[in-house]
Design a protein around this motif. Structure first.
Motif, mmCIF file in Angstrom:
data_model
loop_
_atom_site.group_PDB
_atom_site.id
_atom_site.type_symbol
_atom_site.label_atom_id
_atom_site.label_comp_id
_atom_site.label_asym_id
_atom_site.label_seq_id
_atom_site.Cartn_x
_atom_site.Cartn_y
_atom_site.Cartn_z
ATOM 1 N N ALA A 92 -31.489 -24.380 -7.879
ATOM 2 C CA ALA A 92 -30.372 -23.444 -8.768
ATOM 3 C C ALA A 92 -29.295 -24.019 -8.235
ATOM 4 O O ALA A 92 -28.032 -24.090 -8.886
ATOM 5 C CB ALA A 92 -30.485 -23.078 -9.436
ATOM 6 N N ALA A 93 -28.727 -23.221 -7.028
ATOM 7 C CA ALA A 93 -27.534 -22.973 -5.542
ATOM 8 C C ALA A 93 -27.159 -24.593 -6.015
ATOM 9 O O ALA A 93 -26.222 -24.671 -5.992
ATOM 10 C CB ALA A 93 -27.757 -22.490 -4.844
ATOM 11 N N GLY A 119 -30.166 -20.470 -1.229
ATOM 12 C CA GLY A 119 -31.659 -20.271 -1.603
ATOM 13 C C GLY A 119 -32.799 -19.258 -0.794
ATOM 14 O O GLY A 119 -33.299 -18.755 -0.898
ATOM 15 N N SER A 120 -32.549 -20.039 0.617
ATOM 16 C CA SER A 120 -33.327 -19.544 1.143
ATOM 17 C C SER A 120 -32.703 -18.164 1.742
ATOM 18 O O SER A 120 -33.112 -16.480 1.605
ATOM 19 C CB SER A 120 -33.297 -20.238 2.601
ATOM 20 O OG SER A 120 -33.944 -20.741 2.683
ATOM 21 N N ALA A 121 -31.395 -17.264 1.670
ATOM 22 C CA ALA A 121 -30.707 -16.802 1.592
ATOM 23 C C ALA A 121 -31.170 -15.253 0.858
ATOM 24 O O ALA A 121 -31.669 -14.008 0.597
ATOM 25 C CB ALA A 121 -29.552 -16.773 2.332
ATOM 26 N N VAL A 122 -31.294 -15.913 -0.600
ATOM 27 C CA VAL A 122 -31.261 -15.131 -1.557
ATOM 28 C C VAL A 122 -32.822 -14.941 -1.800
ATOM 29 O O VAL A 122 -33.215 -13.843 -1.738
ATOM 30 C CB VAL A 122 -31.092 -15.832 -2.883
ATOM 31 C CG1 VAL A 122 -31.575 -15.411 -4.407
ATOM 32 C CG2 VAL A 122 -29.814 -15.790 -3.171
ATOM 33 N N TRP A 123 -33.807 -15.768 -2.018
ATOM 34 C CA TRP A 123 -35.530 -15.551 -1.037
ATOM 35 C C TRP A 123 -35.679 -14.762 -0.156
ATOM 36 O O TRP A 123 -36.664 -13.194 -1.164
ATOM 37 C CB TRP A 123 -36.082 -16.845 -1.040
ATOM 38 C CG TRP A 123 -37.419 -17.045 -0.871
ATOM 39 C CD1 TRP A 123 -37.881 -16.753 0.323
ATOM 40 C CD2 TRP A 123 -38.425 -16.351 -1.292
ATOM 41 N NE1 TRP A 123 -39.221 -16.497 0.008
ATOM 42 C CE2 TRP A 123 -39.382 -16.459 -0.806
ATOM 43 C CE3 TRP A 123 -38.759 -16.131 -2.811
ATOM 44 C CZ2 TRP A 123 -41.062 -16.488 -1.302
ATOM 45 C CZ3 TRP A 123 -39.811 -16.175 -3.886
ATOM 46 C CH2 TRP A 123 -40.929 -15.535 -2.481
ATOM 47 N N GLU A 124 -34.911 -14.704 0.653
ATOM 48 C CA GLU A 124 -35.135 -13.823 1.749
ATOM 49 C C GLU A 124 -34.695 -12.052 1.582
ATOM 50 O O GLU A 124 -35.366 -11.194 1.494
ATOM 51 C CB GLU A 124 -34.558 -13.770 3.132
ATOM 52 C CG GLU A 124 -35.274 -14.909 3.910
ATOM 53 C CD GLU A 124 -34.291 -15.122 5.131
ATOM 54 O OE1 GLU A 124 -33.670 -14.593 5.778
ATOM 55 O OE2 GLU A 124 -35.059 -15.950 5.351
ATOM 56 N N ALA A 170 -31.389 -32.519 1.621
ATOM 57 C CA ALA A 170 -31.569 -33.884 0.955
ATOM 58 C C ALA A 170 -32.262 -33.947 0.155
ATOM 59 O O ALA A 170 -31.790 -34.751 -1.684
ATOM 60 C CB ALA A 170 -31.991 -35.062 1.548
ATOM 61 N N VAL A 171 -33.812 -33.388 -0.559
ATOM 62 C CA VAL A 171 -34.573 -33.500 -1.736
ATOM 63 C C VAL A 171 -34.066 -32.418 -1.972
ATOM 64 O O VAL A 171 -33.912 -33.090 -4.121
ATOM 65 C CB VAL A 171 -35.659 -32.983 -1.209
ATOM 66 C CG1 VAL A 171 -37.252 -32.813 -2.289
ATOM 67 C CG2 VAL A 171 -36.474 -34.174 -0.268
ATOM 68 N N ILE A 172 -33.331 -30.827 -2.034
ATOM 69 C CA ILE A 172 -33.100 -30.570 -2.840
ATOM 70 C C ILE A 172 -32.072 -31.124 -3.682
ATOM 71 O O ILE A 172 -31.857 -30.552 -4.657
ATOM 72 C CB ILE A 172 -32.617 -29.104 -2.537
ATOM 73 C CG1 ILE A 172 -33.702 -28.262 -1.664
ATOM 74 C CG2 ILE A 172 -31.720 -27.951 -3.206
ATOM 75 C CD1 ILE A 172 -34.529 -27.465 -1.871
ATOM 76 N N GLY A 173 -30.702 -31.860 -2.710
ATOM 77 C CA GLY A 173 -29.726 -32.234 -3.620
ATOM 78 C C GLY A 173 -29.999 -33.345 -4.217
ATOM 79 O O GLY A 173 -29.500 -33.009 -5.789
#
Length: 89
Positions: A72-73, A47-52, A15-18
């Motif tokens: 950004a995503a 974002g978490s998947a890209v970060w990892e 929700a915060v990200i959105g």
């Protein structure tokens, strides 16, 4: 499957990200609050998947890079949603 706390945390994070993604975009977006949360959750997961994938791991503080990637995503998802649902004039 995660615990209930992890699921609730992901929804709140999403929700915060959105909301941050919509604030980062110019103009008014035609996206409901519920869809903002859903796109934010999707953006957070991306974002978490890209970060990892970039080799990022747990930190002792806030993962700012992961937050920026997630925002950004989510912003890209909001733009994509608007493009798909735009009415042709």
């Amino acid at each position: 499957m995660g615990t209930l706390g992890a699921i609730i945390g992901t929804i709140i994070f999403g929700a915060v990200i959105g909301m941050l993604a919509r604030l980062a975009l110019p103009g008014k977006q035609q996206v409901s609050a519920l869809l903002t949360v859903a796109l934010g959750v999707a953006g957070a997961l991306i974002g978490s998947a890209v970060w990892e994938a970039l080799g990022g791991g747990p930190t002792r503080g806030i993962d700012w890079i992961r937050w920026f990637i997630s925002i950004a995503a989510a912003a890209a998802l909001v733009i994509g949603y608007e493009k798909v649902t735009a009415k042709k004039a």
